[in-house]
Design a protein around this motif. Structure first.
Motif, mmCIF file in Angstrom:
data_model
loop_
_atom_site.group_PDB
_atom_site.id
_atom_site.type_symbol
_atom_site.label_atom_id
_atom_site.label_comp_id
_atom_site.label_asym_id
_atom_site.label_seq_id
_atom_site.Cartn_x
_atom_site.Cartn_y
_atom_site.Cartn_z
ATOM 1 N N GLU A 178 0.754 -1.303 0.019
ATOM 2 C CA GLU A 178 0.032 -0.013 -0.092
ATOM 3 C C GLU A 178 0.960 1.268 0.016
ATOM 4 O O GLU A 178 0.229 2.349 -0.048
ATOM 5 C CB GLU A 178 -1.084 0.006 1.087
ATOM 6 N N PRO A 180 2.825 4.035 -1.328
ATOM 7 C CA PRO A 180 3.089 4.603 -2.863
ATOM 8 C C PRO A 180 4.242 4.335 -3.649
ATOM 9 O O PRO A 180 4.371 4.559 -4.918
ATOM 10 C CB PRO A 180 2.712 6.245 -2.747
ATOM 11 N N ARG A 182 5.485 1.826 -4.279
ATOM 12 C CA ARG A 182 5.476 0.590 -4.927
ATOM 13 C C ARG A 182 5.086 1.042 -6.388
ATOM 14 O O ARG A 182 5.235 0.089 -7.373
ATOM 15 C CB ARG A 182 4.243 -0.248 -4.246
ATOM 16 N N GLU A 183 4.467 2.168 -6.530
ATOM 17 C CA GLU A 183 4.105 2.417 -7.757
ATOM 18 C C GLU A 183 5.206 3.121 -8.752
ATOM 19 O O GLU A 183 5.029 3.321 -9.930
ATOM 20 C CB GLU A 183 3.033 3.708 -7.644
ATOM 21 N N MET A 184 6.436 3.021 -8.105
ATOM 22 C CA MET A 184 7.486 3.601 -8.843
ATOM 23 C C MET A 184 7.818 2.397 -9.724
ATOM 24 O O MET A 184 8.423 2.630 -10.702
ATOM 25 C CB MET A 184 8.689 3.869 -7.946
ATOM 26 N N GLN A 185 7.548 1.372 -9.519
ATOM 27 C CA GLN A 185 7.739 -0.146 -10.152
ATOM 28 C C GLN A 185 6.606 -0.880 -10.534
ATOM 29 O O GLN A 185 6.001 -1.360 -9.671
ATOM 30 C CB GLN A 185 8.790 -0.977 -9.475
ATOM 31 N N ASP A 186 6.203 -0.853 -11.890
ATOM 32 C CA ASP A 186 5.229 -1.575 -12.240
ATOM 33 C C ASP A 186 5.481 -3.237 -12.365
ATOM 34 O O ASP A 186 6.202 -3.560 -12.997
ATOM 35 C CB ASP A 186 4.616 -1.196 -13.694
ATOM 36 N N THR A 187 4.796 -3.689 -11.326
ATOM 37 C CA THR A 187 5.407 -5.238 -11.125
ATOM 38 C C THR A 187 4.647 -6.310 -11.751
ATOM 39 O O THR A 187 3.353 -6.244 -11.899
ATOM 40 C CB THR A 187 5.194 -5.445 -9.661
ATOM 41 N N THR A 198 11.584 -6.617 -9.260
ATOM 42 C CA THR A 198 11.699 -5.319 -10.049
ATOM 43 C C THR A 198 13.040 -4.666 -10.255
ATOM 44 O O THR A 198 13.282 -3.749 -11.079
ATOM 45 C CB THR A 198 10.581 -4.378 -9.533
ATOM 46 N N ARG A 225 10.066 -5.375 -15.291
ATOM 47 C CA ARG A 225 8.953 -4.250 -14.964
ATOM 48 C C ARG A 225 7.833 -4.336 -16.064
ATOM 49 O O ARG A 225 8.207 -4.521 -17.447
ATOM 50 C CB ARG A 225 9.346 -2.988 -14.892
ATOM 51 N N GLU A 227 6.593 -2.672 -18.494
ATOM 52 C CA GLU A 227 6.587 -1.174 -19.033
ATOM 53 C C GLU A 227 7.335 -1.474 -20.341
ATOM 54 O O GLU A 227 8.207 -2.207 -20.621
ATOM 55 C CB GLU A 227 7.483 -0.337 -18.254
#
Ligand code: PHE
Length: 370
Positions: A178, A180, A182-187, A198, A225, A227
């Motif tokens: 939860e 934020p 974690r959003e740096m890396q789209d897992t 990641t 990742r 992306e």
């Protein structure tokens, strides 16, 4: 004798028009002509005839339908007193032809055999045909090359799993669920609590938990990742370094980075540490290397900034040390992590990251030579 271009064996093998003779002198003339024809044929170099053709020669001059047979038959036309002489002449030619033709046929056979052996000959001194052995992908090779200077700087090269527990990839590195960050890396989530790592920073957590302090480790490997664009591919490689010991400061990190990049590029390169944020380091910075295409003046590869972003670094967050069982009042550390592909691009002068992953053998070969 080489075959004249207009040579035709069948011409030479044609039967004489007149097969019969009724006087000694007539016979002599026919025999001489036959001898000449034979001499002409066997003067041909044996390598110019096939085995089948040499058989034709034999049949023509010594076979059952050869003129010799006709002449022998025509003996009865001769007056009795000449018959013996005539017979002797014919037989003389017969044994001459048989001897010569036999020799000729053997020579033809030998030369055909020689030709066959030559065609089949294996020359052990010839160079081997080019073997397509394949080679390391340029980025794999680059990853190995990047580890070398670190080995020399005293780092132990270690490995870690690519399929990773969320804990090592996130929680242990101060990235709770939860959060934020974690959003740096789209897992890529593989199963409950399992991810494709990641970043290679997950290896930091393994090293601290499994090896304890002091630590000086490096690792290189695949990371994943979700992306895909001009500068990102879903599977890429990172290289990671971690040092934990007493009294480690930013100065140690900076000098290690300077030494590392100088070795990678074969000359001192300008570095810029740009203040940033990572949950697992505090303070944190982005590592920028002066663009090696334009040396800072700005070009396409550095998007006209003069710098290339290589990765992140910082002092290991005390929360990370603690969650990995290390007393942060006694120990401190630094870590850095970088994209191997980025470094390879800069080192090899490649503008489009994706070209490294298009499976272009020509490109790989070209880079392997660098
Ligand atoms: N793991 C970070 C990333 O992938 C890079 C990093 C490594 C930052 C080590 C700080 C320390 O973006």
């Amino acid at each position: 004798m080489d075959l004249p271009t207009e040579f035709s064996l069948s011409d030479l093998l044609e039967l004489p028009q007149t097969a019969a003779a009724s006087s000694l002198s007539e016979l002599q003339k026919l025999l001489d002509e036959e001898r000449n024809r034979c001499a002409q044929v066997i003067a041909v170099s044996p390598e110019n005839l096939t085995e089948a053709q040499s058989d034709e020669v034999r049949v023509r001059f010594t076979g059952r339908k050869s003129p010799l047979q006709d002449w022998l038959k025509s003996l009865r036309n001769f007056p009795a007193e000449e018959r013996k002489d005539a017979g002797a002449k014919i037989n003389q030619l017969k044994s001459f032809l048989e001897g010569e033709v036999e020799r000729f046929v053997l020579a033809c056979r030998a030369s055909a055999e020689k030709l066959r052996l030559e065609r089949e000959k294996v020359d052990l001194t010839l160079p081997l045909p080019e073997l397509n052995l394949g080679s390391r992908h340029p980025v794999s090779a680059a990853a190995q090359q990047l580890l070398e200077p670190l080995r020399r700087l005293g780092f132990t090269v270690i490995d870690g799993p690519e399929l990773e527990r969320e804990f090592y990839n996130f929680e242990a590195l101060n990235i709770p669920a939860e959060h934020p960050a974690r959003e740096m890396q789209d897992t890529f989530f593989v199963a409950s609590q399992w991810v494709l790592r990641t970043h290679t920073s997950s290896v930091q957590a393994h090293a601290m938990l499994e090896r304890g302090v002091p630590l000086r480790v490096a690792c290189a490997g695949f990371t994943y990742r979700n992306e895909l664009d001009l500068t990102h591919v879903p599977t890429f490689r990172q290289i990671e370094c971690l040092v934990v010991d007493k009294g480690i400061t930013l100065a140690n990190m900076r000098s290690t980075l300077d030494a590392f990049f100088a070795e990678v590029f074969g000359r001192p390169v300008k570095l810029r540490l740009r203040s940033s944020y990572f949950p697992f380091t505090e303070p944190s910075a982005e590592i920028d290397v002066q663009c090696q295409q334009c040396f800072g003046s700005g070009c396409r590869s550095c998007k006209h900034t003069g710098w290339l972003e290589m990765g992140g670094c910082g002092l290991v967050n005390t929360r990370v040390l603690e969650s990995c069982g290390i007393d942060s009042k006694v120990y401190s550390g630094f870590a850095f992590g970088m994209g191997v592909d980025r470094i390879a691009m800069s080192k090899f002068g490649i503008a489009d990251l994706r070209s490294l992953y298009e499976g272009d053998v020509l490109l790989s070969r070209q880079l392997a030579l660098r």
